[in-house]
Write a protein that holds these residues in place. Structure first.
Motif, PDB file in Angstrom:
ATOM      1  N   LEU A 192       0.908  -1.215   0.182  1.00  0.00           N
ATOM      2  CA  LEU A 192      -0.039  -0.208  -0.083  1.00  0.00           C
ATOM      3  C   LEU A 192       0.952   1.276  -0.065  1.00  0.00           C
ATOM      4  O   LEU A 192       0.497   2.404  -0.383  1.00  0.00           O
ATOM      5  CB  LEU A 192      -1.049   0.167   1.259  1.00  0.00           C
ATOM      6  CG  LEU A 192      -2.252  -1.126   1.225  1.00  0.00           C
ATOM      7  CD1 LEU A 192      -2.843  -1.193   2.442  1.00  0.00           C
ATOM      8  CD2 LEU A 192      -3.132  -0.345   0.208  1.00  0.00           C
ATOM      9  N   PHE A 193       2.089   1.157   0.539  1.00  0.00           N
ATOM     10  CA  PHE A 193       3.034   2.248   0.459  1.00  0.00           C
ATOM     11  C   PHE A 193       4.121   2.036  -0.442  1.00  0.00           C
ATOM     12  O   PHE A 193       5.149   2.780  -0.368  1.00  0.00           O
ATOM     13  CB  PHE A 193       3.590   2.367   1.821  1.00  0.00           C
ATOM     14  CG  PHE A 193       2.626   2.987   2.773  1.00  0.00           C
ATOM     15  CD1 PHE A 193       2.260   4.341   2.978  1.00  0.00           C
ATOM     16  CD2 PHE A 193       2.098   2.369   3.809  1.00  0.00           C
ATOM     17  CE1 PHE A 193       1.507   4.850   3.899  1.00  0.00           C
ATOM     18  CE2 PHE A 193       1.101   2.782   4.883  1.00  0.00           C
ATOM     19  CZ  PHE A 193       0.778   3.797   4.659  1.00  0.00           C
ATOM     20  N   GLY A 194       3.801   1.271  -1.571  1.00  0.00           N
ATOM     21  CA  GLY A 194       5.027   1.185  -2.686  1.00  0.00           C
ATOM     22  C   GLY A 194       6.292   0.913  -2.146  1.00  0.00           C
ATOM     23  O   GLY A 194       7.337   1.109  -2.616  1.00  0.00           O
ATOM     24  N   ASN A 195       6.277  -0.249  -1.081  1.00  0.00           N
ATOM     25  CA  ASN A 195       7.671  -0.371  -0.407  1.00  0.00           C
ATOM     26  C   ASN A 195       8.477   0.602  -0.022  1.00  0.00           C
ATOM     27  O   ASN A 195       9.607   0.530   0.087  1.00  0.00           O
ATOM     28  CB  ASN A 195       8.422  -1.427  -1.386  1.00  0.00           C
ATOM     29  CG  ASN A 195       7.511  -2.659  -1.552  1.00  0.00           C
ATOM     30  OD1 ASN A 195       7.300  -3.233  -0.956  1.00  0.00           O
ATOM     31  ND2 ASN A 195       7.287  -3.197  -3.002  1.00  0.00           N
ATOM     32  N   SER A 196       7.827   1.696   0.369  1.00  0.00           N
ATOM     33  CA  SER A 196       8.565   2.907   0.788  1.00  0.00           C
ATOM     34  C   SER A 196       8.470   2.966   2.184  1.00  0.00           C
ATOM     35  O   SER A 196       7.294   3.157   3.118  1.00  0.00           O
ATOM     36  CB  SER A 196       7.927   4.299   0.050  1.00  0.00           C
ATOM     37  OG  SER A 196       8.321   5.350   0.957  1.00  0.00           O
ATOM     38  N   TRP A 197       9.463   2.849   2.856  1.00  0.00           N
ATOM     39  CA  TRP A 197       9.754   3.059   4.351  1.00  0.00           C
ATOM     40  C   TRP A 197       9.257   4.184   5.027  1.00  0.00           C
ATOM     41  O   TRP A 197       8.620   4.559   5.742  1.00  0.00           O
ATOM     42  CB  TRP A 197      11.033   2.638   4.859  1.00  0.00           C
ATOM     43  CG  TRP A 197      11.465   3.076   6.427  1.00  0.00           C
ATOM     44  CD1 TRP A 197      10.610   2.505   7.490  1.00  0.00           C
ATOM     45  CD2 TRP A 197      12.529   3.749   6.990  1.00  0.00           C
ATOM     46  NE1 TRP A 197      11.254   3.091   8.698  1.00  0.00           N
ATOM     47  CE2 TRP A 197      12.343   4.010   8.372  1.00  0.00           C
ATOM     48  CE3 TRP A 197      13.277   4.677   6.096  1.00  0.00           C
ATOM     49  CZ2 TRP A 197      13.036   4.651   8.870  1.00  0.00           C
ATOM     50  CZ3 TRP A 197      14.197   5.598   6.989  1.00  0.00           C
ATOM     51  CH2 TRP A 197      14.015   5.540   8.513  1.00  0.00           C
ATOM     52  N   GLU A 198       9.762   5.450   4.048  1.00  0.00           N
ATOM     53  CA  GLU A 198       9.438   6.819   4.401  1.00  0.00           C
ATOM     54  C   GLU A 198       7.934   7.131   4.160  1.00  0.00           C
ATOM     55  O   GLU A 198       7.378   7.617   5.146  1.00  0.00           O
ATOM     56  CB  GLU A 198      10.320   7.637   3.567  1.00  0.00           C
ATOM     57  CG  GLU A 198      11.779   7.713   3.552  1.00  0.00           C
ATOM     58  CD  GLU A 198      12.395   6.725   2.749  1.00  0.00           C
ATOM     59  OE1 GLU A 198      11.735   5.904   2.294  1.00  0.00           O
ATOM     60  OE2 GLU A 198      13.506   6.562   3.062  1.00  0.00           O
ATOM     61  N   GLY A 199       7.401   6.576   3.354  1.00  0.00           N
ATOM     62  CA  GLY A 199       6.010   6.680   3.105  1.00  0.00           C
ATOM     63  C   GLY A 199       5.294   5.928   4.243  1.00  0.00           C
ATOM     64  O   GLY A 199       4.172   6.492   4.571  1.00  0.00           O
ATOM     65  N   MET A 200       5.579   4.760   4.651  1.00  0.00           N
ATOM     66  CA  MET A 200       4.922   4.157   5.756  1.00  0.00           C
ATOM     67  C   MET A 200       5.026   4.848   7.039  1.00  0.00           C
ATOM     68  O   MET A 200       3.904   4.979   7.612  1.00  0.00           O
ATOM     69  CB  MET A 200       5.228   2.505   5.898  1.00  0.00           C
ATOM     70  CG  MET A 200       4.191   1.840   6.721  1.00  0.00           C
ATOM     71  SD  MET A 200       4.868   0.076   7.243  1.00  0.00           S
ATOM     72  CE  MET A 200       4.798  -0.558   5.526  1.00  0.00           C
ATOM     73  N   ARG A 201       6.107   5.332   7.414  1.00  0.00           N
ATOM     74  CA  ARG A 201       6.405   5.966   8.633  1.00  0.00           C
ATOM     75  C   ARG A 201       5.652   7.412   8.634  1.00  0.00           C
ATOM     76  O   ARG A 201       5.678   7.956   9.917  1.00  0.00           O
ATOM     77  CB  ARG A 201       7.888   5.826   9.313  1.00  0.00           C
ATOM     78  CG  ARG A 201       8.645   6.779   8.446  1.00  0.00           C
ATOM     79  CD  ARG A 201      10.222   6.573   8.561  1.00  0.00           C
ATOM     80  NE  ARG A 201      10.673   6.623   9.921  1.00  0.00           N
ATOM     81  CZ  ARG A 201      11.339   7.552  10.331  1.00  0.00           C
ATOM     82  NH1 ARG A 201      11.717   8.729   9.367  1.00  0.00           N
ATOM     83  NH2 ARG A 201      11.825   7.540  11.432  1.00  0.00           N
ATOM     84  N   GLY A 202       5.529   8.038   7.482  1.00  0.00           N
ATOM     85  CA  GLY A 202       4.991   9.269   7.531  1.00  0.00           C
ATOM     86  C   GLY A 202       3.566   9.125   7.913  1.00  0.00           C
ATOM     87  O   GLY A 202       2.869   9.920   8.289  1.00  0.00           O
TER      88      GLY A 202
END
Length: 431
Positions: free
Chosen positions: A315-325
């Protein structure tokens, strides 16, 4: 609509395959090819809609291409036969009570929807459907209740020996009929691994017509998104909620992310865990390290390798930054949880279960740094399901046991027992 594996977007199947087979052969998880969005016509009136009308709109967004409108409406109305009330403890401090269903846990929403959708998908099929489920406490009871005496189905529930509460165990082991409970000498993660091993044995899965009732099954998650929208509409207009989600396998928070994807304005999600803090640790460091689970008093969250993490990443495109945001993780000890149970009772004369107490701790911590925010803490199970802990903290007789749970106390437990061994489990299953 087609559904693809989180491990291989090229592996695509239809709704029936995604729901009834539950798990792709590559051990990924199924996701819709296109995540639906509710249009402006819905959001113009959403605050005036009933819980059932919200559920139907969400279900249509996901399934209208595959399930006729009249059938889908019947599935939703049969699922939402009870409310999810929002209780205000103090200004900005809200509790979403998800325990008003037949087994007194939030899992009732997903299990009832899934049972009805599966019954629709297999209509006219003469083969028996074998439903496998691993439980850390509440899932098994909800699934057993939803499928009990449903023609053409048998349910096999795996649970970790000695790691569910006494009344939770009675919900798994006393129904009989088409419900079989198996104690596994291990942890919930072992139970989950055994279930997955059966699905990855494609010959066995096909021969026994296996399906899963765990939150690896997408049909469990969609109905859980209903109550995120239902609760948020009860806040004043313009207030974006901070949803606080007691988390173990992370299906509940994934359902919240689906609600956000549909268009629900959400300020933040707080993933509140006990000592099993694999995801909070990931959100801090970017390093995902599953590990053996630790037993705690909030046993439904004793998960060391949460299966829905793959969906969260997708759901966050495998983006750690996106998820933690969008998601903040917080973990609390049993000692802190016990203190919170006492504090909530003392301050608000409200009995909160150990899982909700973990969530309330996270909500309080968030509001201390973000004054003026409105938190909605998901109270995932009725406190009477954890009577020993509750009475230790707030006194004997302090929690009323609803009749539908109390009547189980004197029923005889009937359960098999197996080691946490894949070969032994598959041999038992095949036999």
């Amino acid at each position: 609509m087609l559904y693809h594996s989180t491990n291989n977007p090229a592996h695509r199947v239809d709704l029936k395959e995604a729901i009834l087979r539950s798990l792709p052969p590559d051990n990924g998880l199924y996701m819709p090819d296109a995540l639906p969005v509710l249009g402006p016509e819905f959001w113009a009136i959403w605050r005036e809609l009933t819980f059932q009308e919200i559920g139907y709109a969400v279900a249509q967004a996901f399934f209208q291409e595959d399930v006729p409108a009249a059938d889908l409406k019947e599935i939703v109305e049969g699922t939402l036969a009870f409310d999810a009330p929002l209780v205000t403890l103090a200004p900005g401090d809200h509790i979403l009570e998800l325990f008003h269903g037949p087994t007194l846990a939030f899992k009732d929403f997903g299990a009832r929807f899934m049972a009805r959708l599966m019954a629709w998908l297999v209509r006219g099929d003469n083969r028996e459907l074998t439903v496998l489920v691993a439980t850390s406490g509440d899932t098994g009871g909800a699934v057993a209740s939803a499928f009990h005496k449903v023609p053409g189905t048998r349910v096999i529930i795996l649970y970790p020996q000695g790691k569910v509460s006494g009344l939770q165990e009675k919900q798994l082991t006393t129904l009989g009929e088409n419900i079989t409970a198996i104690e596994i000498d291990g942890t919930f993660d072992d139970c989950q691994r055994l279930v997955k091993s059966a699905f990855l044995d494609r010959e066995l899965a096909e021969r026994l017509n296996l399906t899963s009732a765990n939150s690896i099954n997408l049909s469990r998650l969609v109905p859980q998104s209903f109550y995120y929208i239902h609760s948020a509409r009860q806040l004043p207009e313009g207030v974006q909620p901070v949803f606080v989600v007691p988390s173990g396998n992370f299906g509940n928070i994934t359902a919240g992310l689906l609600a956000m994807q549909l268009g629900l304005p959400v300020k933040k999600f707080l993933a509140a865990t006990n000592a099993n803090d694999v995801v909070p640790a990931y959100l801090k460091s970017g390093d995902y390290q599953p590990r053996p689970s630790i037993a705690t008093i909030s046993n439904a969250m004793d998960v060391g390798a949460p299966s829905n993490f793959a969906r969260m990443q997708a759901l966050f495109g495998n983006s750690w930054e996106g998820m933690r945001g969008k998601i903040e993780g917080m973990a609390f000890t049993d000692g802190q949880t016990r203190a919170a149970i006492r504090e909530v009772k003392s301050l608000f004369d409200y009995e909160i279960d150990p899982h909700g107490a973990v969530g309330w701790l996270a909500a309080r911590k968030w509001r201390a740094v973000n004054p003026g925010n409105s938190t909605i803490t998901l109270e995932t199970a009725h406190p009477s399901k954890f009577l020993d802990v509750m009475e230790e903290e707030i006194g004997k007789g302090s929690v009323e046991i609803p009749e539908r749970l109390a009547i189980l106390a004197d029923r005889e437990k009937v359960a098999g027992r197996l080691p946490a061994d894949e070969a032994a489990f598959k041999a038992w299953l095949a036999g």
